[in-house]
Design an enzyme around this catalytic site. Sequence first.
Site, PDB file in Angstrom:
ATOM      1  CE  LYS A 204      -1.926   3.051   1.861  1.00 12.78           C
ATOM      2  NZ  LYS A 204      -1.699   4.469   1.434  1.00 12.78           N
ATOM      3  CB  ALA A 260       0.912  10.129  15.037  1.00 13.53           C
ATOM      4  CD  GLU A 279      13.242   1.420   9.771  1.00 13.16           C
ATOM      5  OE1 GLU A 279      13.518   2.437  10.437  1.00 13.16           O
ATOM      6  OE2 GLU A 279      14.027   0.492   9.585  1.00 13.16           O
ATOM      7  CB  CYS A 313      13.176   9.704   7.987  1.00 17.19           C
ATOM      8  SG  CYS A 313      14.231   8.536   7.119  1.00 17.19           S
ATOM      9  CD  GLU A 428       9.652  13.540  10.985  1.00 16.61           C
ATOM     10  OE1 GLU A 428       8.473  13.146  11.035  1.00 16.61           O
ATOM     11  OE2 GLU A 428      10.580  12.873  10.508  1.00 16.61           O
TER      12      GLU A 428
END
Length: 526
Positions: A204, A260, A279, A313, A428
Amino acid sequence: MTTTATISANLPTDIKDVHIQNYINGEWAPPTNGLFLDKYNPATGQVILQIPDSASADVDSAVKAAKAAFPLWSKTPVSERAAILLRIADLIDENSSILGTFESLDQGKPVFSAIHFEMPMCAASFRQFAKLITDGGIKESESRLESMITPTSITQPKASITESVTQHIAAGVAGLITPWNFPLPMVCFKLAPCIAAGSTCVVKPTELSSITSFLLSHILHAAGVPKGVVNIIFGSGLGAGEPLVKHKDVKLISFTGGSATGARIGALASGQFKRVSLELGGKNPAMFFDDCNIDHAVTTSIRGAYTNQGEVCLCASRQYVQHGIYEKFVEMFRQKVRSDIFVGNPLDPRTFYGPVISQQHMDKVLGYIRLAQEESATVEFLVNPNDIAVKGVSSDGRLTIEGHEGGYFIAPTLITNIKQSSRVMQEEIFGPVVCILPFGTEEEAVELANDTEYGLSASVWTLDHDKLDRVMRQINAGLVWGNNWLNMDQDMPFGGMGCSGNCRENGKYSLEFYTEVKTLSRHVFD
Ligand code: NAD
């Protein structure tokens, strides 16, 4: 056997010819509910195509196909699986220009890096796992234990020997859920080890950048991946992702994305005793000591801040510079960004970074910039005076780019004089925004670096080797660089601590995830 020389994926080269459909059991089909989502070009804000808004029924068909394909694929000889992986790699290489150009159009990333760095990484991943499985795959453990057991009598124990070996077997159907910042690499980093290990899957991909995953379905098909081994479902997280996580026949979930979302997926999956690999996000520190090579450090610090619009990231979004070089470092940073960084059309090879992915994400990033301004931090927009495409910058850092007025562009933003406790320093942001703060001692640097919930990566800059080693070992992150940022070997473990995740990917770590390990223990008779 088919060879790459005789096969072609026949990929479209014009966006008008891209009609995204789900890929289930070796065939392409629209979602059963007939619904589609608009996909916007981040550089213009215009709709460029539509993607299936798939739902549970599509996920169910895809999982059924993956489950049906599993018995045969898991028993397919390693040499055949490896040959298919190598054909996929070759087809990615042959089509890297088409794939990279669509990735840039769809995601907003600079086309040069999409074609020349990211697509080769995708191909390398398939080659890496083809080699790993042909070289013997996961090394099995063995043991020989002398123990007291009673094979013949309860009252007269007799010394005996037990020999044990491990056996890794393909684990079953995996759900692979991926984010938008590196759309195709993120899919390939999961898909290659999954099918190399003999597992089957439903992918997905992100709904915000789906084109290259759709084109990959054509490559997989042309490379001879048997039907059902890989299925790709397009759609939203809630509509398509969550039914995949919850599906009873999906044994493993490998997820890369925000913390989240990861927390929700982790809770759903572990409630059903699924294996789940997460991750997640990062708020990565870079520490520059007085004795670093300042030219090298500043150049890398800029790359760490703004590469891929800051949508990495691993981005060095919190930078700490020792007092002795702080003023000089920040001034060099300002000047170099103003002279070297061009922001604009991602399809222009001169562009260092393009628009952020969506209107919603731009609003989030600009919100953090406004928060820093409200907190009286120093906020600077380092616009290059030679970047003639830039027509204006708003008070919160949005750029107007000529010919791309509706695009989601944000200026290279530098924040100083901000409190370590600010949300801007702790959360972030995932945009072209960097905070630089001074520090005094080595202990203080380590304390500041470790002062977040995240623990994905970090970098340490000093020419003192003992200090480098000492500091690197004290940082709580899955990946710590010394005098370096972003260079890594695809065989070395990758993953984070705390809110950055619960797993390690790459090489044998990924192969292990997609397998179950059994211990076979047997008594050796005298
Ligand atoms: P996201 O969490 O919003 O979405 C990631 C994927 O999850 C998408 O495919 C989305 O559709 C799906 N999803 C969303 N809600 C879901 C749900 N309830 N159930 C199942 N699937 C769901 O993340 P994003 O915004 O696409 O990506 C950015 C984030 O990814 C950043 O936090 C970044 O740091 C992180 N990231 C981490 C790594 C890493 O290796 N640690 C790499 C790249 C990106």
